[in-house]
Scaffold this motif. Structure first.
Motif: not given
Length: 214
Positions: A73-89
């Motif tokens: 029950e903690v938060a995730i911080e990072g990376p920069h939003i330009e890596d959103d496509f990596w995490i989404a896939k």
């Protein structure tokens, strides 16, 4: 500040646990897998995890993040939003690589160049260092002269830039123009392999040494 490195997954990725010794609060850096091993190390350190921080969105650095977020029950911080496509896939990348399944997730906080991440009473400075991935960030604890550089720089080598939206020129610029000016005496923990210093890499790294670019 106490730091322990916990190699995780078949990729032997250097997950770190950072503990503020004043408060006992801790952050987990780049938990790519092996949740039980990470939590056992947290317990051995007597730490209380308050957040997860990520250098970039590759599976071996972040695949266990959401599991830990829900469990602790903690938060995730990072990376920069330009890596959103990596995490989404993430599910697709994991399947393609024969990596344990991981669900896509959205961090609680995307990080920008110049941001500060707090771990207990400690502060980590954030540097956006694209090239390996477009949203890669590096964390620096200036007082302890210690940096977490993910897959930007290694002892004697540099990160790959042949993944989607990687960029070799950006990678070299991130290392030489953002990291090296921080000081030769900065020790860095890379995403894989042994630690080194920026000074050692400026002298002897065949890809980014001063003599190559002087």
């Amino acid at each position: 500040m106490k730091v322990r490195i916990v190699p995780v997954t078949a990729y032997q990725q250097n997950c770190s646990i950072i503990k503020c010794e004043t408060s006992g609060k801790a952050a987990i850096v780049d938990p790519g897998g092996d949740v039980e091993r990470i939590l056992a190390e947290v317990e051995a350190m007597g730490a209380t995890v308050e957040k997860i921080i990520l250098t970039h969105g590759h599976m071996d650095h972040c695949a266990a993040s959401d599991v830990l977020r829900q469990q602790l029950e903690v938060a995730i911080e990072g990376p920069h939003i330009e890596d959103d496509f990596w995490i989404a896939k993430l599910p697709e990348w994991c399947q393609m690589a024969g990596f344990p399944h991981a669900d896509a997730f959205v961090p609680d906080r995307w990080l920008e160049d110049g941001d500060v991440v707090k771990v207990g009473e400690q502060q980590l400075e954030v540097f956006h260092c694209p090239g390996h991935t477009p949203g890669h960030v590096v964390f620096l604890h200036r007082e302890q002269k210690l940096a977490w550089v993910g897959d930007v720089l290694f002892q004697g080598s540099i990160g790959r830039s042949d993944f989607p939206r990687g960029n070799h020129e950006q990678l070299i610029s991130s290392i030489r123009n953002k990291l090296f000016p921080l000081g030769d005496d900065i020790t860095f923990i890379p995403g894989h392999g042994p630690t080194s210093t920026f000074g050692q890499e400026r002298q002897s790294n065949p890809f980014v040494a001063d003599q190559r670019y002087g």
